[in-house]
Scaffold this motif. Structure first.
Motif, PDB file in Angstrom:
ATOM      1  N   VAL A 245      37.416  41.821  45.019  1.00 46.81           N
ATOM      2  CA  VAL A 245      38.379  42.721  44.359  1.00 46.81           C
ATOM      3  C   VAL A 245      39.790  42.144  44.454  1.00 46.81           C
ATOM      4  CG1 VAL A 245      39.500  44.980  44.535  1.00 46.81           C
ATOM      5  CG2 VAL A 245      37.000  44.795  44.632  1.00 46.81           C
ATOM      6  N   GLU A 246      40.157  41.672  45.635  1.00 46.95           N
ATOM      7  CA  GLU A 246      41.502  41.113  45.817  1.00 46.95           C
ATOM      8  C   GLU A 246      41.679  39.865  44.958  1.00 46.95           C
ATOM      9  OE1 GLU A 246      41.907  40.484  49.966  1.00 46.95           O
ATOM     10  OE2 GLU A 246      42.067  42.626  50.448  1.00 46.95           O
ATOM     11  N   ARG A 247      40.646  39.060  44.866  1.00 47.24           N
ATOM     12  CA  ARG A 247      40.742  37.847  44.035  1.00 47.24           C
ATOM     13  C   ARG A 247      40.929  38.201  42.554  1.00 47.24           C
ATOM     14  NH1 ARG A 247      37.974  34.813  40.759  1.00 47.24           N
ATOM     15  NH2 ARG A 247      36.202  36.228  40.753  1.00 47.24           N
ATOM     16  N   LEU A 248      40.180  39.228  42.091  1.00 49.08           N
ATOM     17  CA  LEU A 248      40.299  39.634  40.685  1.00 49.08           C
ATOM     18  C   LEU A 248      41.664  40.250  40.394  1.00 49.08           C
ATOM     19  CD1 LEU A 248      36.732  41.152  40.200  1.00 49.08           C
ATOM     20  CD2 LEU A 248      37.636  39.090  39.095  1.00 49.08           C
ATOM     21  N   GLN A 249      42.152  41.037  41.345  1.00 48.33           N
ATOM     22  CA  GLN A 249      43.486  41.634  41.135  1.00 48.33           C
ATOM     23  C   GLN A 249      44.557  40.552  41.070  1.00 48.33           C
ATOM     24  OE1 GLN A 249      43.569  44.307  44.478  1.00 48.33           O
ATOM     25  NE2 GLN A 249      42.853  46.056  43.249  1.00 48.33           N
ATOM     26  N   LYS A 250      44.440  39.572  41.916  1.00 46.06           N
ATOM     27  CA  LYS A 250      45.401  38.474  41.900  1.00 46.06           C
ATOM     28  C   LYS A 250      45.314  37.699  40.587  1.00 46.06           C
ATOM     29  CE  LYS A 250      46.773  34.403  44.591  1.00 46.06           C
ATOM     30  NZ  LYS A 250      46.450  33.550  45.748  1.00 46.06           N
ATOM     31  N   ARG A 251      44.085  37.489  40.138  1.00 49.18           N
ATOM     32  CA  ARG A 251      43.885  36.756  38.869  1.00 49.18           C
ATOM     33  C   ARG A 251      44.455  37.541  37.700  1.00 49.18           C
ATOM     34  NH1 ARG A 251      44.158  32.653  35.791  1.00 49.18           N
ATOM     35  NH2 ARG A 251      42.714  32.660  34.021  1.00 49.18           N
ATOM     36  N   LYS A 252      44.272  38.859  37.714  1.00 55.13           N
ATOM     37  CA  LYS A 252      44.802  39.687  36.629  1.00 55.13           C
ATOM     38  C   LYS A 252      46.324  39.617  36.585  1.00 55.13           C
ATOM     39  CE  LYS A 252      44.768  44.431  34.848  1.00 55.13           C
ATOM     40  NZ  LYS A 252      44.281  45.808  35.066  1.00 55.13           N
ATOM     41  N   LEU A 253      46.951  39.657  37.767  1.00 57.13           N
ATOM     42  CA  LEU A 253      48.402  39.568  37.819  1.00 57.13           C
ATOM     43  C   LEU A 253      48.882  38.230  37.255  1.00 57.13           C
ATOM     44  CD1 LEU A 253      51.066  40.820  38.705  1.00 57.13           C
ATOM     45  CD2 LEU A 253      50.719  39.811  40.977  1.00 57.13           C
ATOM     46  N   GLU A 254      48.171  37.180  37.606  1.00 55.12           N
ATOM     47  CA  GLU A 254      48.544  35.857  37.102  1.00 55.12           C
ATOM     48  C   GLU A 254      48.421  35.792  35.572  1.00 55.12           C
ATOM     49  OE1 GLU A 254      47.023  33.318  41.031  1.00 55.12           O
ATOM     50  OE2 GLU A 254      45.898  33.270  39.139  1.00 55.12           O
ATOM     51  N   VAL A 255      47.356  36.358  35.048  1.00 50.28           N
ATOM     52  CA  VAL A 255      47.154  36.337  33.588  1.00 50.28           C
ATOM     53  C   VAL A 255      48.250  37.105  32.875  1.00 50.28           C
ATOM     54  CG1 VAL A 255      45.632  37.129  31.741  1.00 50.28           C
ATOM     55  CG2 VAL A 255      44.674  35.959  33.724  1.00 50.28           C
ATOM     56  N   VAL A 438      36.567  44.524  33.626  1.00 50.27           N
ATOM     57  CA  VAL A 438      35.130  44.806  33.731  1.00 50.27           C
ATOM     58  C   VAL A 438      34.590  44.346  35.084  1.00 50.27           C
ATOM     59  CG1 VAL A 438      32.861  44.196  32.811  1.00 50.27           C
ATOM     60  CG2 VAL A 438      34.737  44.752  31.245  1.00 50.27           C
ATOM     61  N   ALA A 439      35.007  43.129  35.503  1.00 53.96           N
ATOM     62  CA  ALA A 439      34.549  42.605  36.798  1.00 53.96           C
ATOM     63  C   ALA A 439      35.063  43.468  37.950  1.00 53.96           C
ATOM     64  CB  ALA A 439      35.008  41.165  36.967  1.00 53.96           C
ATOM     65  N   LEU A 440      36.326  43.928  37.819  1.00 58.40           N
ATOM     66  CA  LEU A 440      36.880  44.812  38.854  1.00 58.40           C
ATOM     67  C   LEU A 440      36.112  46.127  38.930  1.00 58.40           C
ATOM     68  CD1 LEU A 440      40.775  44.411  38.551  1.00 58.40           C
ATOM     69  CD2 LEU A 440      39.413  44.157  40.633  1.00 58.40           C
ATOM     70  N   GLY A 441      35.788  46.672  37.755  1.00 57.71           N
ATOM     71  CA  GLY A 441      35.026  47.930  37.735  1.00 57.71           C
ATOM     72  C   GLY A 441      33.680  47.795  38.421  1.00 57.71           C
ATOM     73  N   LYS A 442      32.996  46.690  38.144  1.00 57.77           N
ATOM     74  CA  LYS A 442      31.692  46.473  38.773  1.00 57.77           C
ATOM     75  C   LYS A 442      31.822  46.331  40.284  1.00 57.77           C
ATOM     76  CE  LYS A 442      29.380  44.255  34.827  1.00 57.77           C
ATOM     77  NZ  LYS A 442      28.776  43.003  34.330  1.00 57.77           N
TER      78      LYS A 442
END
Length: 636
Positions: A245-255, A438-442
């Motif tokens: 989750v933390e990795r996806l949140q960080k990736r979303k912020l970067e995007v 979607v990945a975060l939701g899962k």
């Protein structure tokens, strides 16, 4: 000191005509003599019925036409120690068919058995039918079960106790030998119950874990799945999901940052950042205001229900006050229980209904009015408080609603201003952001599910605690039961019965040498089984023909020999209905021969009060016995 002996002194059958047929018996050996079809067996079946048989009376079962209508009751005089009792069955009397009357006091057959066991000093015990851990309820070792060893019917001569399961035979022998109450003790019953409870909890735990594992294994990594669901694998999975989750949140912020830099002018970026911060604050304000508003609405609904209850109670108290005013002048003229007119009570200052002394002051009527008014005042005060609280809550809801609307309006304003920037950023990064969302939701959903699994594991721990608590109770109780069992000398108890049986066989050989040319009887008895052997074989495999008759007579002799032994529970009576033929040979020629050892045994001083009733065709010239003869032959 032995328990009281049981014996039969008289037996009667009452005919429908009112006439009575009578037999008398004495302590010691009673030979019941008569040719075949003279009714000896039917008399003994009548005695069996009197001793608590719950089935139909013996005449109702008869194939002889008219016999069922011939008799309407039967009775016996029994002796237990120094006491005599008259017992009776009245199968024609309404409501008495299933009862045994003891001195004219009717009692159900089961209660009669309890009464008989108590009088005979035989303890009531419950025993397991088969495996004690089967979970079946332990039945009572009843007098009827014991009677199968005391009364050998003419039709049952092929087994030690024909048509009685081995576990019942074993339990009966343990009771006769004075061991049953020590083996089937309350401690043993409690121990079995605790073990069964522990087994059931273990089964529930194992089933629970198996089901939980089936449901949750798909949430684990393939490496952890092989280990099953436990605290370690769940903790590892939760940590892995949190990292994801933390990795996806960080990736979303970067995007989003990259997209923002690419689509928005530099001059607008600071404003967009301010709007983003303001949006977060406004969103929090909306959430808080909504939660406060919902809480106030729930509280308001609760107070309104309370106010409705108070109003209903006040209305009911009002009706009570009106009814009191109307009924105050009414007088009680008749008894409310029997409806007879009440006679004035003569003592002054006493209630004319309950005759209790009247209080001096204040007046009773006045007290009632005071209590009623007090209740009405209390309810009115509580209603006023509820009204005030409702008003406060309504104002609070208006305030929270307004705060919610203001925060929501501010949020909408910010959203409108942010919309162009969002569209610009979305045009660049929409696909990547959607994929990350979607990945975060899962991942979030899997976190919630694994959280539930962790909670379920905590429930599983409660089974372990229950099992440990049961084991803590089982251990000392098991040691106590084991110690009690170790103190039981099974060999010594079996030896007494074995000695009695072999004494009978020796007596036969003394009368007629080589009558018993087999090895002596050996008995092995344990907590769970009994075996009778002749030589190295089981008695049924070793014996045939007349030798089986001698063996079975020896069994009854052995049981009777237990009667005067302290702490053993054989009641000192045997009833043996000998068949006319045994294994194709007439018993007539052996009648005196097989009875003489009983005569010698019961003539001993310590056997005074014991009794044997045995049927036969002749018993010619037999000395030292009481003879009861039947002469009338019944022809079908």
């Amino acid at each position: 000191m032995s328990a009281p002996f049981l014996s039969i002194r008289g037996l009667e059958r009452r005919l429908a005509t009112g006439n009575v047929e009578h037999l008398t018996f004495e302590p010691g050996v009673n030979v019941f003599v008569g040719r075949p079809n003279t009714g000896k067996t039917k008399w003994l079946q009548t005695l069996d019925f009197l001793l608590g048989d719950t089935g139909a009376n013996p005449y109702e079962q008869s194939d002889v036409e008219g016999l069922a209508e011939k008799y309407e009751a039967a009775s016996a005089v029994i002796c237990i120690g120094d006491e005599s009792f008259r017992i009776e069955r009245r199968w024609r009397e309404a409501g008495a068919k299933g009862k045994v009357f003891v001195e004219d006091e009717g009692m159900p057959a089961k209660d009669f058995q309890h009464w008989l066991m108590e009088k005979l000093g035989i303890p009531l015990v419950n025993f397991p039918k088969g495996n004690p851990m089967s979970g079946q309820t332990w039945p009572e070792l009843s007098f009827r079960t014991l009677l199968r060893h005391i009364f050998r019917q003419q039709r049952f001569w092929s087994g030690l106790v024909d048509q009685q399961p081995d576990n019942e035979q074993h339990a009966s022998l343990l009771l006769f030998l004075g061991l049953a109450e020590r083996i089937y003790s309350d401690d043993y019953g409690a121990l079995v119950e605790l073990k069964l409870k522990s087994m059931r909890v273990r089964a529930r735990r194992d089933h629970y874990r198996e089901t939980l594992n089936d449901l949750a294994v798909e949430l684990l990594d393939s490496d952890d799945a092989n280990l099953g669901v436990n605290e370690t694998t769940v903790a590892v999975t939760l940590k892995r999901l949190q990292d994801e989750v933390e990795r996806l949140q960080k990736r979303k912020l970067e995007v989003l940052t990259t997209a923002s830099n690419a689509s928005l002018p530099v001059s607008d970026r600071s404003r967009i950042a301010e709007l983003g911060h303001a949006r977060a604050v406004a969103l929090e304000d909306v959430t808080v205001a909504r939660q406060k508003s919902l809480g106030a609405e729930e509280r308001l609904a609760e107070v309104r229900r309370y106010r409705a209850d108070l109003e209903a109670e006040i209305e009911r108290m009002g009706r009570v006050a009106d009814a009191s005013a109307l009924l105050a002048d009414l007088k009680v003229t008749h008894c409310p229980a029997c409806d007879q007119e009440i006679i004035p009570y003569q003592k002054p200052n006493h209630c004319f209904v309950c005759h209790q002394h009247l209080p001096e002051e204040p007046e009773i009527a006045g007290l009632g009015e005071v209590r009623l008014q007090f209740e009405q005042d209390r309810l009115s005060a509580e209603l006023l408080e509820a009204e005030e609280l409702i008003a406060i809550l309504e104002r609070d809801i208006e305030k929270q609603t307004k705060a919610y609307r203001d925060a929501d309006e501010a949020l909408r304003t910010i959203e409108i201003e942010l919309a162009p920037a969002r569209r610009a950023v979305a045009a660049v990064a929409q696909a990547d952001v959607s994929e990350i969302d979607v990945a975060l939701g899962k991942a979030a959903e899997r976190q919630r599910q694994m959280g539930r699994v962790a909670g379920a594991l905590e429930l599983g721990k409660s089974f372990d605690k229950q099992i440990q608590a049961l084991e803590d109770e089982i251990k000392p109780l098991q040691e106590k039961v084991d110690e009690a069992n170790r103190s039981i000398d099974f060999n010594a108890a079996a030896q007494k019965l074995e000695d009695g049986m072999n004494a009978y066989l020796d007596a036969l050989n003394a009368q007629r040498p080589d009558t018993w040319n087999h090895s002596m009887v050996e008995i092995d008895i344990s907590k769970s089984s009994t075996s009778f052997r002749v030589g190295r074989k089981r008695w049924r495999d070793a014996l045939g023909g007349t030798d089986s008759l001698y063996f079975l007579m020896a069994y009854h002799f052995g049981l009777l020999s237990l009667s005067p032994i302290a702490d053993m529970h054989y009641p000192g009576m045997a009833i043996i209905d000998v068949p006319g033929e045994f294994s194709g040979e007439e018993v007539k020629d052996s009648e005196n021969f097989i009875v003489q050892p009983f005569i010698d045994l019961l003539a001993q001083e310590e056997f005074e009060g014991t009794q044997l009733i045995i049927t036969g065709a002749s018993f010619a010239g037999l000395q030292g016995v009481h003879v009861q003869r039947q002469t009338h032959v019944h022809v079908a």
